[in-house]
Write a protein that holds these residues in place. Structure first.
Motif, mmCIF file in Angstrom:
data_model
loop_
_atom_site.group_PDB
_atom_site.id
_atom_site.type_symbol
_atom_site.label_atom_id
_atom_site.label_comp_id
_atom_site.label_asym_id
_atom_site.label_seq_id
_atom_site.Cartn_x
_atom_site.Cartn_y
_atom_site.Cartn_z
ATOM 1 N N ASP A 85 0.840 -1.203 0.000
ATOM 2 C CA ASP A 85 0.000 0.000 0.000
ATOM 3 C C ASP A 85 0.874 1.252 0.000
ATOM 4 O OD1 ASP A 85 -2.172 1.729 0.304
ATOM 5 O OD2 ASP A 85 -1.966 1.702 2.479
ATOM 6 N N ILE A 86 0.660 2.093 -0.976
ATOM 7 C CA ILE A 86 1.439 3.331 -1.097
ATOM 8 C C ILE A 86 0.726 4.491 -0.411
ATOM 9 C CG2 ILE A 86 2.412 5.002 -2.725
ATOM 10 C CD1 ILE A 86 2.632 2.713 -4.755
ATOM 11 N N ASP A 87 -0.610 4.528 -0.510
ATOM 12 C CA ASP A 87 -1.382 5.674 -0.031
ATOM 13 C C ASP A 87 -1.791 5.576 1.436
ATOM 14 O OD1 ASP A 87 -1.308 6.765 -2.586
ATOM 15 O OD2 ASP A 87 -3.085 5.642 -3.210
ATOM 16 N N GLY A 88 -1.519 4.470 2.105
ATOM 17 C CA GLY A 88 -1.903 4.329 3.495
ATOM 18 C C GLY A 88 -3.388 4.149 3.691
ATOM 19 N N ARG A 89 -4.025 3.436 2.747
ATOM 20 C CA ARG A 89 -5.479 3.252 2.830
ATOM 21 C C ARG A 89 -5.905 1.791 2.826
ATOM 22 N NH1 ARG A 89 -7.689 7.750 -1.566
ATOM 23 N NH2 ARG A 89 -6.808 9.582 -0.524
ATOM 24 N N THR A 90 -4.991 0.884 2.521
ATOM 25 C CA THR A 90 -5.373 -0.506 2.274
ATOM 26 C C THR A 90 -4.792 -1.444 3.323
ATOM 27 O OG1 THR A 90 -5.377 -0.039 -0.094
ATOM 28 C CG2 THR A 90 -5.407 -2.335 0.548
ATOM 29 N N VAL A 91 -5.619 -2.402 3.759
ATOM 30 C CA VAL A 91 -5.162 -3.469 4.650
ATOM 31 C C VAL A 91 -5.343 -4.807 3.931
ATOM 32 C CG1 VAL A 91 -5.603 -2.232 6.801
ATOM 33 C CG2 VAL A 91 -7.455 -3.533 5.736
ATOM 34 N N ARG A 92 -4.595 -5.832 4.390
ATOM 35 C CA ARG A 92 -4.601 -7.140 3.725
ATOM 36 C C ARG A 92 -4.987 -8.228 4.711
ATOM 37 N NH1 ARG A 92 1.018 -9.502 1.700
ATOM 38 N NH2 ARG A 92 1.075 -10.097 3.904
ATOM 39 N N CYS A 93 -5.869 -9.124 4.288
ATOM 40 C CA CYS A 93 -6.297 -10.226 5.139
ATOM 41 C C CYS A 93 -5.172 -11.259 5.266
ATOM 42 C CB CYS A 93 -7.549 -10.884 4.576
ATOM 43 S SG CYS A 93 -8.140 -12.276 5.556
ATOM 44 N N THR A 94 -4.988 -11.762 6.474
ATOM 45 C CA THR A 94 -3.915 -12.725 6.721
ATOM 46 C C THR A 94 -4.255 -14.124 6.227
ATOM 47 O OG1 THR A 94 -4.835 -13.049 8.935
ATOM 48 C CG2 THR A 94 -3.035 -11.466 8.725
ATOM 49 N N LYS A 95 -5.512 -14.375 5.865
ATOM 50 C CA LYS A 95 -5.906 -15.712 5.418
ATOM 51 C C LYS A 95 -5.708 -15.910 3.919
ATOM 52 C CE LYS A 95 -9.118 -17.686 8.782
ATOM 53 N NZ LYS A 95 -10.458 -18.290 8.948
ATOM 54 N N HIS A 96 -6.402 -15.108 3.119
ATOM 55 C CA HIS A 96 -6.370 -15.311 1.667
ATOM 56 C C HIS A 96 -5.960 -14.051 0.905
ATOM 57 C CE1 HIS A 96 -9.243 -18.423 3.177
ATOM 58 N NE2 HIS A 96 -8.489 -19.184 2.397
ATOM 59 N N TYR A 97 -5.370 -13.108 1.660
ATOM 60 C CA TYR A 97 -4.798 -11.903 1.054
ATOM 61 C C TYR A 97 -5.830 -11.005 0.363
ATOM 62 C CZ TYR A 97 -0.660 -14.646 2.024
ATOM 63 O OH TYR A 97 0.290 -15.413 2.665
ATOM 64 N N TRP A 98 -7.075 -11.094 0.811
ATOM 65 C CA TRP A 98 -8.047 -10.109 0.326
ATOM 66 C C TRP A 98 -7.623 -8.732 0.830
ATOM 67 C CZ3 TRP A 98 -13.833 -11.150 -0.577
ATOM 68 C CH2 TRP A 98 -13.983 -12.334 -1.299
ATOM 69 N N LYS A 99 -7.928 -7.689 0.045
ATOM 70 C CA LYS A 99 -7.520 -6.341 0.416
ATOM 71 C C LYS A 99 -8.740 -5.428 0.549
ATOM 72 C CE LYS A 99 -2.870 -6.514 -1.591
ATOM 73 N NZ LYS A 99 -1.878 -5.817 -2.441
ATOM 74 N N LEU A 100 -8.680 -4.590 1.581
ATOM 75 C CA LEU A 100 -9.775 -3.655 1.877
ATOM 76 C C LEU A 100 -9.242 -2.232 1.888
ATOM 77 C CD1 LEU A 100 -12.681 -2.960 2.987
ATOM 78 C CD2 LEU A 100 -11.703 -3.264 5.282
ATOM 79 N N ASN A 101 -9.882 -1.354 1.115
ATOM 80 C CA ASN A 101 -9.581 0.073 1.173
ATOM 81 C C ASN A 101 -10.415 0.670 2.306
ATOM 82 O OD1 ASN A 101 -9.556 2.890 0.849
ATOM 83 N ND2 ASN A 101 -9.245 2.722 -1.365
ATOM 84 N N VAL A 102 -9.769 0.991 3.412
ATOM 85 C CA VAL A 102 -10.500 1.444 4.601
ATOM 86 C C VAL A 102 -11.032 2.862 4.412
ATOM 87 C CG1 VAL A 102 -10.432 1.540 7.115
ATOM 88 C CG2 VAL A 102 -8.903 -0.003 5.922
#
Length: 592
Positions: free
Chosen positions: A65-82
């Motif tokens: 994440d470059i913009d400091g907005r995204t987190v990644r799930c530890t299970k299947h690497y899904w990503k969420l823009n918070v």
């Protein structure tokens, strides 16, 4: 089925709030060990439970994440823009369920709130049954008023059929059908979403009560009662029902409805789900964040507001940056943001049919010509065009007074022109007369009320209002219709730090507002203990402020938190007259 409630899942004290860094913050509740993500943006705070919607994994910082907005799930690497609460990997998959972040104006603390249960409409699920033509119809009446016919029942939403709203600031744009009042009095039940007078119209309800005072009316259990002003209004309605949030209310074996609260204004706003034979109609009315953003997807019909312009800001402000060009740019940008937000909301919820309503008002009185020319609003047609471009599969309906949507025909074949029946060609669509004098005479009657012969009404009124301990000083000036100071009118200062009434501004550093109020509206508000929405939302004042800061605590108090009972002016007059007698006796003794 238990009532839906809002509960605090995490509280941060002021020092913890100040320590939040820009962007993503991970927090744990020490009491139950549950984890949360807080996103701090430039002008907002957003939050959610730290749990992936895929298979419940925890999120962690995304190293890519470059913009400091995204987190990644530890299970299947899904990503969420918070920042947006959208899952970006995989794209177009889910929206994260958001918590309401409530920042306190008093102590600077932050509370994360969630609704429980979050999706109450899923309780007692009913499968959709096939509908016959004509079995469910909706007839647009005017503004936010719709008539729903479902089977052999008739339900009306938010009837504003006559008179102004917000004292004298809003008037109906559309002419209601000639039989609108008869339709209203023959309804089986009425839903009123909230206490604002373009939804709860006492002039309309006065006429209704003369025909049918016992008609069933349903409202949500808001912290400030929707009908708080009923007794003072003199309107005789005997069957007002306050129902809990998130609980199905059965009308008959096929028809039921559920009232939901607003996440931003739970003390006041509500929205509605109506279900008939498993077919859902969602009416979000004026809610800023209905049901805290959790709403049913794929409903048969969704209705919402669309217009904007329902505030005194920025039209009633002057001085400093508030030039005409700044106001025009601001209003244009706000209109665009609202149109984009509504388009995105509809795209997310994917209703089969969408109808914009609850925005058909006009500033019709000649003295408000400036507001009418400045306060440009979105058009329903423009919003529907935007939705069709974004979601060509969704049928849109731009209603005219008396037009009818047949839900069965529209669902079966959206291209069927018989699904929507427009009013006859000779139907009067727009109002061109409003009987101003009838309603302004009522306001003007307050100007000569006896209490205003005594300057001490000012201290009595603000003591009744009960707002203090806030470092704000206001100067209130009574004016004519054109906001020129009224000869013989009152002008006074109120210091809310200690609730004093000085002759000059205090020497200490303080926030300051100058508020010019039309005398007939201000005195009507004071005399009857009404909320200041009549002044602010009704465009009946003009303001400057230094510094240019919105004082939420002050305005929220005077717009939603004033006492439920009007000031005791009889007691005031008794005290005032006794004081006059004592002063006269004192003066007489001195002369003798």
């Amino acid at each position: 089925m238990t009532s839906q409630v809002s509960k605090t899942v995490l509280r941060l004290e002021a020092e913890d709030v100040q320590a939040l860094k820009d962007g993503i913050n991970f927090k744990k509740n020490p009491e139950d060990g549950k984890c949360y993500i807080i996103y701090k943006g430039k002008d907002e705070i957003r939050a959610c439970v730290n749990q992936c919607k895929h298979q419940g994994g925890l999120f962690m910082k995304d190293i890519e994440d470059i913009d400091g907005r995204t987190v990644r799930c530890t299970k299947h690497y899904w990503k969420l823009n918070v920042a947006t609460m959208e899952y970006v990997n995989p794209p177009d998959s889910f929206m994260q369920d958001e918590l309401e972040a409530v920042l306190s104006d008093t102590d600077g603390s932050l509370e994360l709130m969630e609704l429980n249960p979050p999706d109450p409409w899923t309780a007692e699920h009913r499968e959709a049954q096939e509908l016959r033509a004509g079995e469910i119809t909706l007839t647009y009446i005017t503004h936010a008023c719709m008539e729903l016919k479902a089977g052999n029942k008739r339900m009306m939403f938010d009837p504003w059929l006559t008179g102004p709203a917000f004292a004298r600031g809003w008037w109906l744009l559309h002419e209601p059908p000639t039989d609108a009042m008869d339709r209203l009095s023959q309804a089986d039940l009425i839903y009123i979403s909230h206490m604002h007078s373009d939804h709860l119209s006492y002039p309309t309800l006065q006429r209704l009560s003369e025909k049918r005072p016992d008609i069933p009316i349903y409202v949500g259990d808001t912290s400030r009662p929707v009908f708080w002003y009923l007794e003072k209004s003199g309107v005789n309605l005997t069957n007002v029902n306050v129902v809990p949030f998130g609980v199905w209310q059965n009308v008959d074996e096929h028809l039921r409805f559920m009232i939901l609260m607003d996440g931003v204004h739970p003390e006041m706003d509500t929205c509605l789900i109506v279900e008939y034979k498993g077919h859902m109609i969602l009416n979000t009315v004026d809610c800023t964040r209905p049901n805290n953003g959790r709403l049913p997807h794929g409903v048969d019909l969704m209705m919402s507001d669309f217009a904007g312009g329902a505030s005194g800001f920025p039209m009633t402000f002057h001085g400093g940056k508030y030039t005409e060009s700044w106001k025009a740019d601001f209003i244009k940008n706000e209109r665009k943001k609202l149109l984009n937000y509504k388009t995105q909301l509809v795209k997310t919820l994917q209703p089969k049919i969408y109808c914009p309503f609850a925005g058909y008002f006009t500033e019709a009185h000649p003295s408000d010509r400036y507001i009418k020319e400045t306060n440009i609003k979105n058009s329903a047609a423009d919003l529907n065009e935007s939705i069709r471009k974004s979601c060509p599969n969704i049928l849109t309906w731009t209603p005219l007074p008396g037009s009818v949507l047949d839900l069965a025909l529209a669902l079966k074949n959206p291209s069927n022109k018989s699904a929507i029946t427009d009013p006859p060609n000779d139907t009067k669509i727009y109002k061109d007369s409003w009987n101003f004098d009838l309603y302004l005479d009522e306001l003007n009657a307050a100007v000569s009320a006896e209490i205003f012969q005594f300057k001490s009404w000012i201290q009595f009124y603000y003591n009744w209002a009960g707002f203090k301990g806030y470092n704000l000083v206001i100067r209130v000036t009574e004016t004519d219709d054109d906001f020129e100071p009224l000869k013989g009118g009152y002008e006074y200062l109120v210091d809310f730090l200690d609730l004093s009434f000085p002759d000059v501004r205090p020497e200490r550093e303080h926030a300051y507002e100058e508020i010019k109020n039309r005398v007939n509206v201000m005195r009507h508000v004071v005399l009857n203990g009404r909320l200041w929405d009549d002044l602010y939302i009704g465009f009946n004042n003009r303001m400057t402020r230094d510094p240019d800061v919105y004082h939420h605590k002050f305005w929220n108090h005077f717009q939603t938190e004033l006492p439920l009972s009007a000031p005791d002016w009889d007691r005031f007059l008794q005290i005032a007259h006794e004081t006059d007698v004592k002063q006269a006796n004192t003066n007489g003794c001195a002369l003798s």
